[in-house]
Scaffold this active site. Structure first.
Site, mmCIF file in Angstrom:
data_model
loop_
_atom_site.group_PDB
_atom_site.id
_atom_site.type_symbol
_atom_site.label_atom_id
_atom_site.label_comp_id
_atom_site.label_asym_id
_atom_site.label_seq_id
_atom_site.Cartn_x
_atom_site.Cartn_y
_atom_site.Cartn_z
ATOM 1 N N CYS A 110 -7.763 -49.423 -40.037
ATOM 2 C CA CYS A 110 -7.743 -50.595 -39.171
ATOM 3 C C CYS A 110 -9.067 -51.330 -39.318
ATOM 4 O O CYS A 110 -10.126 -50.689 -39.374
ATOM 5 C CB CYS A 110 -7.538 -50.129 -37.726
ATOM 6 S SG CYS A 110 -7.482 -51.462 -36.533
ATOM 7 N N HIS A 153 2.078 -51.519 -36.787
ATOM 8 C CA HIS A 153 0.639 -51.392 -36.527
ATOM 9 C C HIS A 153 0.123 -52.655 -35.820
ATOM 10 O O HIS A 153 -0.598 -52.563 -34.824
ATOM 11 C CB HIS A 153 -0.102 -51.155 -37.856
ATOM 12 C CG HIS A 153 -1.588 -51.031 -37.730
ATOM 13 N ND1 HIS A 153 -2.266 -49.863 -38.031
ATOM 14 C CD2 HIS A 153 -2.546 -51.907 -37.324
ATOM 15 C CE1 HIS A 153 -3.560 -50.046 -37.816
ATOM 16 N NE2 HIS A 153 -3.756 -51.273 -37.396
ATOM 17 N N GLU A 154 0.530 -53.830 -36.332
ATOM 18 C CA GLU A 154 0.029 -55.083 -35.745
ATOM 19 C C GLU A 154 0.639 -55.336 -34.367
ATOM 20 O O GLU A 154 -0.045 -55.792 -33.452
ATOM 21 C CB GLU A 154 0.286 -56.268 -36.681
ATOM 22 C CG GLU A 154 -0.386 -56.162 -38.058
ATOM 23 C CD GLU A 154 -1.852 -55.762 -37.999
ATOM 24 O OE1 GLU A 154 -2.551 -56.133 -37.039
ATOM 25 O OE2 GLU A 154 -2.300 -55.041 -38.922
ATOM 26 N N HIS A 157 -1.125 -53.621 -31.684
ATOM 27 C CA HIS A 157 -2.364 -54.257 -31.218
ATOM 28 C C HIS A 157 -2.110 -55.216 -30.055
ATOM 29 O O HIS A 157 -2.949 -55.337 -29.164
ATOM 30 C CB HIS A 157 -3.050 -55.028 -32.357
ATOM 31 C CG HIS A 157 -3.900 -54.167 -33.240
ATOM 32 N ND1 HIS A 157 -4.880 -53.331 -32.744
ATOM 33 C CD2 HIS A 157 -3.942 -54.026 -34.590
ATOM 34 C CE1 HIS A 157 -5.475 -52.711 -33.752
ATOM 35 N NE2 HIS A 157 -4.926 -53.099 -34.884
HETATM 36 ZN ZN ZN Z 1 -5.428 -52.389 -36.706
#
Ligand code: ZN
Length: 183
Positions: A110, A153-154, A157
């Site tokens: 990341c 993953h995004e 966030h």
């Molecule tokens: Zn990340």
């Protein structure tokens, strides 16, 4: 242009909170932000530019990583079959997913994490996403394999979740249930 100094690092509050829904049609500022995020990813993958500005290569970025708590993500990468995934999205939402899981055999990294974190990150093997693109158009994407992992993953966030939050703390290399690895 966005550089590494604009990216907040782990433990920053923006990375632990849920981001706000973005108003559609997009404002000029939100469109500009999306374009800047896309450009950052392209720059970070360009050897010369990345070296000049000391950028770490990234395939995806979310607005909370810039300290901006809005549901905005950008991704830019080629899948192993050479298919290009390059887009900026607002308000992405996983509307359905497989029971089957997957994980990256090399683990995840990341831009907001400056240390290697070892372990498998369990992900859904297949997902369907609804979002709005930079031209205010609704998009629906069906994803599997590596692209499905990048988008999860995004999207994490914008929900205040870091990839290491999903790693089994007692046994980081525990194979997720009902899963296959992605190289
Ligand atoms: Zn990340």
């Amino acid at each position: 242009m966005i550089t590494m100094k604009d990216i907040v690092r782990e433990s920053h509050p923006s990375l632990t909170r849920s981001a706000a829904v973005v108003e559609v049609p997009l404002s000029k500022d939100d469109k500009q932000l999306l374009e800047d995020m896309m450009q950052f990813l392209k720059n970070s993958q360009d050897e010369e530019i990345a070296e000049k500005y000391e950028l770490r290569a990234g395939v995806g970025i979310a607005a909370p990583q810039l300290g901006i708590e809005k549901q905005i993500i950008a991704i830019h990468f080629e899948d192993i079959d050479g298919k290009l995934y390059s887009m900026g999205l607002v308000n992405p939402k996983i509307i359905s997913h497989s029971v089957e899981q997957s994980y990256l055999s090399s683990g995840e990294g990341c831009l907001s994490v400056d240390r290697p974190v070892e372990g498998y990150v369990p992900r859904h093997a297949r997902i369907t996403i609804k979002a709005t693109d930079i031209n205010d158009q609704p998009v629906k994407l069906r994803l599997k394999g590596y692209p499905a992992i990048v988008f999860q993953h995004e999207i994490d966030h914008i929900n205040g979740i870091m990839f290491f939050d999903r790693i089994n703390t007692e046994d980081p290399f525990n194979i997720p249930e009902n899963s296959s690895p992605i190289q």
